[in-house]
Design an enzyme around this catalytic site. Structure first.
Site, PDB file in Angstrom:
ATOM      1  N   HIS A   9       0.826  -1.209   0.000  1.00  0.00           N
ATOM      2  CA  HIS A   9       0.000   0.000   0.000  1.00  0.00           C
ATOM      3  C   HIS A   9       0.863   1.262   0.000  1.00  0.00           C
ATOM      4  O   HIS A   9       2.034   1.258   0.398  1.00  0.00           O
ATOM      5  CB  HIS A   9      -0.917   0.009   1.221  1.00  0.00           C
ATOM      6  N   GLU A  87      -1.695  -6.900   7.501  1.00  0.00           N
ATOM      7  CA  GLU A  87      -0.341  -6.728   8.018  1.00  0.00           C
ATOM      8  C   GLU A  87      -0.112  -7.642   9.218  1.00  0.00           C
ATOM      9  O   GLU A  87      -1.062  -8.120   9.850  1.00  0.00           O
ATOM     10  CB  GLU A  87      -0.137  -5.255   8.415  1.00  0.00           C
TER      11      GLU A  87
END
EC number: 5.4.2.11
Length: 250
Positions: A9, A87
């Site tokens: 990202h 994550e």
């Protein structure tokens, strides 16, 4: 030959503030949005199209994916969101500034917390409001599968079932796949693809918003991989990622 594109990202607010983010759902900065837009424009310019895209259930990855697809004029691309691409969970470190934590505990300890393959930070208490069991997006996930902290080994164990059950079958079926995820969930995939050792994976730095192309053989083993974009810019971005966990020098 198959191709797979992986993309971390764009810069998030807590990337900017140098905080441990983990499963905290922070958004992109304006820089992060621009990184995503440029990534999409680069993919379009290089002739990439996708039949399917995946992202985690965290908005910084989702927004990166949508901005990139919009820049490609490909908003119609089917998208699958899955928590297994989240994550790594940083437990009690989530929200703490990395440099301040390094100044308190030392660079070496913070590097261990950030990157050690089998050492996890202290877990969140089960009643901590930051625990994922209180987040409605994980309501259908069995409670015992939701982490209160993770080491990279745990992240690999979480990510690989999604690779084996969703991403790999799609690639074998001839679908062109884009994955927008996070530094450590992508590190887990790359470790698997490149058969990187537990020790060597610690040194892998993945820059934000840079498309990483994998060319794969019929067994989905890498033929080669490379970043799209300016090499000097990518090297500088990798160095910045590596420096995040170090104490600031006076």
């Amino acid at each position: 030959m198959y191709k797979l594109v992986l993309m971390r990202h764009g810069e998030s607010q807590w990337n900017l503030e140098n905080r441990f983010t983990g499963w905290t759902d922070v958004d992109l900065t304006e820089v992060g949005r621009e990184q995503a837009r440029r990534a999409g424009e680069l993919l379009k310019r290089e002739g990439y199209t996708f039949d399917l895209a995946y992202a985690s259930v965290l908005k910084r990855a989702i927004r990166t994916l949508w901005i990139a697809l919009d820049a490609m004029d490909a908003m119609y691309t089917p998208v699958g969101l899955n928590w297994r691409l989240n994550e790594r969970h940083y437990g009690q470190l989530q929200g703490l500034n990395k440099a301040e934590t390094a100044a308190k505990y030392g660079d070496e300890q913070v590097l261990i917390w950030r990157r050690a393959y089998a050492i996890a930070p202290e877990p969140l208490d089960i009643d901590d409001p930051r625990h994922p069991r209180f987040d409605s997006r994980y309501a259908k996930i069995p409670a015992e599968q939701l982490p209160a902290t993770e080491c990279l080994r745990d992240t690999v164990a979480r990510v690989l079932p999604f690779w084996n059950e969703s991403i790999a079958p799609a690639i074998r079926a001839g679908r062109r796949v884009l994955v927008a995820a996070h530094g450590n969930s992508l590190r887990a995939l790359i470790k698997h693809l490149d058969n990187i050792s537990d020790d060597a994976i610690v040194e892998l730095n993945i820059p934000t918003g840079q498309p990483l192309v994998y060319e794969l053989d019929e067994n989905l083993r890498p033929i080669r991989h490379y970043y799209l974009g300016d090499a000097a810019e990518i090297e500088a971005a990798m160095a910045a990622v590596a420096a995040q966990g170090k104490a600031k020098k006076d």
